[in-house]
Design a protein around this motif. Structure first.
Motif, PDB file in Angstrom:
ATOM      1  N   GLY A  90       4.793 -53.668 -20.625  1.00 10.66           N
ATOM      2  CA  GLY A  90       3.818 -54.357 -19.784  1.00 10.66           C
ATOM      3  C   GLY A  90       4.074 -55.847 -19.673  1.00 10.66           C
ATOM      4  N   GLN A  91       5.128 -56.338 -20.286  1.00  9.49           N
ATOM      5  CA  GLN A  91       5.482 -57.752 -20.311  1.00  9.49           C
ATOM      6  C   GLN A  91       6.426 -58.091 -19.167  1.00  9.49           C
ATOM      7  N   GLY A  92       6.294 -59.273 -18.617  1.00 10.81           N
ATOM      8  CA  GLY A  92       7.242 -59.755 -17.619  1.00 10.81           C
ATOM      9  C   GLY A  92       8.501 -60.245 -18.310  1.00 10.81           C
ATOM     10  N   ILE A  93       9.661 -59.809 -17.815  1.00  5.50           N
ATOM     11  CA  ILE A  93      10.941 -60.234 -18.395  1.00  5.50           C
ATOM     12  C   ILE A  93      11.923 -60.567 -17.285  1.00  5.50           C
ATOM     13  N   VAL A  94      12.979 -61.257 -17.671  1.00  6.06           N
ATOM     14  CA  VAL A  94      14.125 -61.501 -16.795  1.00  6.06           C
ATOM     15  C   VAL A  94      15.357 -61.066 -17.574  1.00  6.06           C
ATOM     16  N   ALA A  95      16.165 -60.205 -16.984  1.00  5.21           N
ATOM     17  CA  ALA A  95      17.400 -59.736 -17.610  1.00  5.21           C
ATOM     18  C   ALA A  95      18.582 -60.215 -16.785  1.00  5.21           C
ATOM     19  N   GLN A  96      19.643 -60.576 -17.466  1.00  2.52           N
ATOM     20  CA  GLN A  96      20.865 -61.003 -16.800  1.00  2.52           C
ATOM     21  C   GLN A  96      21.977 -60.054 -17.212  1.00  2.52           C
ATOM     22  N   GLY A  97      22.722 -59.553 -16.240  1.00  2.00           N
ATOM     23  CA  GLY A  97      23.786 -58.613 -16.551  1.00  2.00           C
ATOM     24  C   GLY A  97      24.573 -58.209 -15.330  1.00  2.00           C
ATOM     25  N   HIS A  98      25.244 -57.061 -15.438  1.00  2.00           N
ATOM     26  CA  HIS A  98      26.081 -56.539 -14.364  1.00  2.00           C
ATOM     27  C   HIS A  98      25.509 -55.230 -13.848  1.00  2.00           C
ATOM     28  N   LEU A  99      25.557 -55.047 -12.550  1.00  2.00           N
ATOM     29  CA  LEU A  99      25.096 -53.816 -11.920  1.00  2.00           C
ATOM     30  C   LEU A  99      26.128 -52.724 -12.178  1.00  2.00           C
TER      31      LEU A  99
ATOM     32  N   GLY B 207       7.468 -51.584  -6.369  1.00  2.00           N
ATOM     33  CA  GLY B 207       8.106 -50.423  -5.768  1.00  2.00           C
ATOM     34  C   GLY B 207       8.886 -49.597  -6.760  1.00  2.00           C
ATOM     35  N   PRO B 208      10.181 -49.390  -6.485  1.00  2.00           N
ATOM     36  CA  PRO B 208      10.997 -48.490  -7.302  1.00  2.00           C
ATOM     37  C   PRO B 208      11.298 -49.031  -8.703  1.00  2.00           C
ATOM     38  N   LEU B 209      11.724 -48.107  -9.557  1.00  2.00           N
ATOM     39  CA  LEU B 209      12.096 -48.437 -10.928  1.00  2.00           C
ATOM     40  C   LEU B 209      13.585 -48.757 -11.023  1.00  2.00           C
ATOM     41  N   VAL B 210      13.928 -49.638 -11.947  1.00  2.00           N
ATOM     42  CA  VAL B 210      15.312 -49.977 -12.242  1.00  2.00           C
ATOM     43  C   VAL B 210      15.496 -49.842 -13.752  1.00  2.00           C
ATOM     44  N   THR B 211      16.607 -49.248 -14.161  1.00  2.00           N
ATOM     45  CA  THR B 211      16.903 -49.058 -15.581  1.00  2.00           C
ATOM     46  C   THR B 211      17.721 -50.231 -16.105  1.00  2.00           C
TER      47      THR B 211
ATOM     48  N   SER C 157      25.278 -49.196 -11.573  1.00  2.00           N
ATOM     49  CA  SER C 157      25.041 -48.233 -10.497  1.00  2.00           C
ATOM     50  C   SER C 157      23.933 -48.814  -9.636  1.00  2.00           C
ATOM     51  N   PHE C 158      23.553 -48.120  -8.568  1.00  2.00           N
ATOM     52  CA  PHE C 158      22.600 -48.714  -7.627  1.00  2.00           C
ATOM     53  C   PHE C 158      21.257 -49.053  -8.266  1.00  2.00           C
ATOM     54  N   ASP C 159      20.901 -48.410  -9.405  1.00  2.00           N
ATOM     55  CA  ASP C 159      19.610 -48.690 -10.041  1.00  2.00           C
ATOM     56  C   ASP C 159      19.713 -48.920 -11.542  1.00  2.00           C
ATOM     57  N   THR C 160      20.898 -49.260 -12.047  1.00  2.00           N
ATOM     58  CA  THR C 160      21.088 -49.481 -13.484  1.00  2.00           C
ATOM     59  C   THR C 160      21.837 -50.781 -13.719  1.00  2.00           C
ATOM     60  N   ILE C 161      21.336 -51.551 -14.688  1.00  2.00           N
ATOM     61  CA  ILE C 161      21.951 -52.825 -15.031  1.00  2.00           C
ATOM     62  C   ILE C 161      22.308 -52.818 -16.511  1.00  2.00           C
ATOM     63  N   GLU C 162      23.527 -53.203 -16.813  1.00  2.00           N
ATOM     64  CA  GLU C 162      23.983 -53.386 -18.192  1.00  2.00           C
ATOM     65  C   GLU C 162      23.755 -54.861 -18.505  1.00  2.00           C
ATOM     66  N   ALA C 163      22.691 -55.157 -19.266  1.00  2.00           N
ATOM     67  CA  ALA C 163      22.286 -56.540 -19.517  1.00  2.00           C
ATOM     68  C   ALA C 163      23.025 -57.125 -20.714  1.00  2.00           C
ATOM     69  N   PHE C 164      23.311 -58.411 -20.626  1.00  2.00           N
ATOM     70  CA  PHE C 164      23.849 -59.124 -21.771  1.00  2.00           C
ATOM     71  C   PHE C 164      22.877 -60.186 -22.258  1.00  2.00           C
ATOM     72  N   GLU C 165      21.748 -60.350 -21.550  1.00  2.00           N
ATOM     73  CA  GLU C 165      20.709 -61.281 -21.969  1.00  2.00           C
ATOM     74  C   GLU C 165      19.369 -60.791 -21.440  1.00  2.00           C
ATOM     75  N   VAL C 166      18.355 -60.805 -22.301  1.00  2.00           N
ATOM     76  CA  VAL C 166      16.996 -60.438 -21.907  1.00  2.00           C
ATOM     77  C   VAL C 166      16.079 -61.566 -22.356  1.00  2.00           C
ATOM     78  N   LEU C 167      15.302 -62.089 -21.431  1.00  2.00           N
ATOM     79  CA  LEU C 167      14.361 -63.174 -21.713  1.00  2.00           C
ATOM     80  C   LEU C 167      12.949 -62.696 -21.451  1.00  2.00           C
ATOM     81  N   ALA C 168      12.027 -63.013 -22.371  1.00  2.00           N
ATOM     82  CA  ALA C 168      10.625 -62.657 -22.194  1.00  2.00           C
ATOM     83  C   ALA C 168       9.843 -63.928 -21.937  1.00  2.00           C
ATOM     84  N   LYS C 169       8.794 -63.796 -21.179  1.00  2.00           N
ATOM     85  CA  LYS C 169       7.955 -64.948 -20.867  1.00  2.00           C
ATOM     86  C   LYS C 169       7.290 -65.432 -22.151  1.00  2.00           C
ATOM     87  N   HIS C 170       7.195 -66.749 -22.335  1.00  2.00           N
ATOM     88  CA  HIS C 170       6.759 -67.267 -23.626  1.00  2.00           C
ATOM     89  C   HIS C 170       5.283 -67.575 -23.749  1.00  2.00           C
ATOM     90  N   ASP C 171       4.553 -67.682 -22.679  1.00  2.00           N
ATOM     91  CA  ASP C 171       3.099 -67.771 -22.794  1.00  2.00           C
ATOM     92  C   ASP C 171       2.455 -67.256 -21.520  1.00  2.00           C
TER      93      ASP C 171
END
Length: 159
Positions: free
Chosen positions: A106-115, A88-92, A117-131
């Motif tokens: 095009g890679q799947g990632i997981v980001a951890q951070g603080h919201l 669905g919608p995009l998140v920054t 605004s309603f669609d923006t996250i200030e991340a302090f950790e970004v993890l990428a899938k390893h295989d």
């Protein structure tokens, strides 16, 4: 009531009050460390049957696919901004730091951070899938059916 029973009752009440206070303080302290997993759609539209949305400032994790063409890097610092999408919608996502070696569009990632605004996250950790074979169950469920194609729309460059 005799003095011995009064003393025992007072001790019992004091112990129960102490245990209750300790449990309350532990739960209050752990409240800061709770971070829920969201997808971009759940973040914008709400999560669960009652469509609960996180509040600004809440710590959370978000998983999805990095939108091709959305990664913007600052040439003078380690600041990077990119868009995430599921179905669905995009998140920054805004991140200050070194991205994982496996991070790409095009890679799947997981980001951890603080919201922020309603669609923006200030991340302090970004993890990428390893295989290609492994993906956390919650991320796999969230990104089912997503194609790794460039979207038909364009994202304006800039901060």
């Amino acid at each position: 009531m005799n003095p011995r029973r009064k003393k025992r009752l007072f001790i019992l009440v004091a112990i129960l009050f102490g245990i209750g206070s300790a449990i309350g303080l532990v739960l209050y302290a752990l409240q800061e460390n709770i971070n829920l997993f969201y997808t971009p759609s759940e973040l914008i539209e709400g999560k669960g049957p009652d469509k609960q949305k996180p509040h600004v400032g809440q710590k959370l994790r978000i998983g999805g696919m990095v939108v091709p063409g959305s990664v913007v890097r600052d040439e003078k610092s380690l600041f990077v901004e990119f868009k995430l999408i599921d179905t669905g919608p995009l998140v920054t996502i805004r991140y200050q730091g070194i991205l994982p070696d496996l991070f790409r569009e095009g890679q799947g990632i997981v980001a951890q951070g603080h919201l922020t605004s309603f669609d923006t996250i200030e991340a302090f950790e970004v993890l990428a899938k390893h295989d290609e074979e492994y993906m956390p169950a919650e991320v796999a469920e969230a990104v089912k059916g997503i194609r790794h194609e460039k979207p038909a729309y364009t994202i304006p460059k800039g901060n």
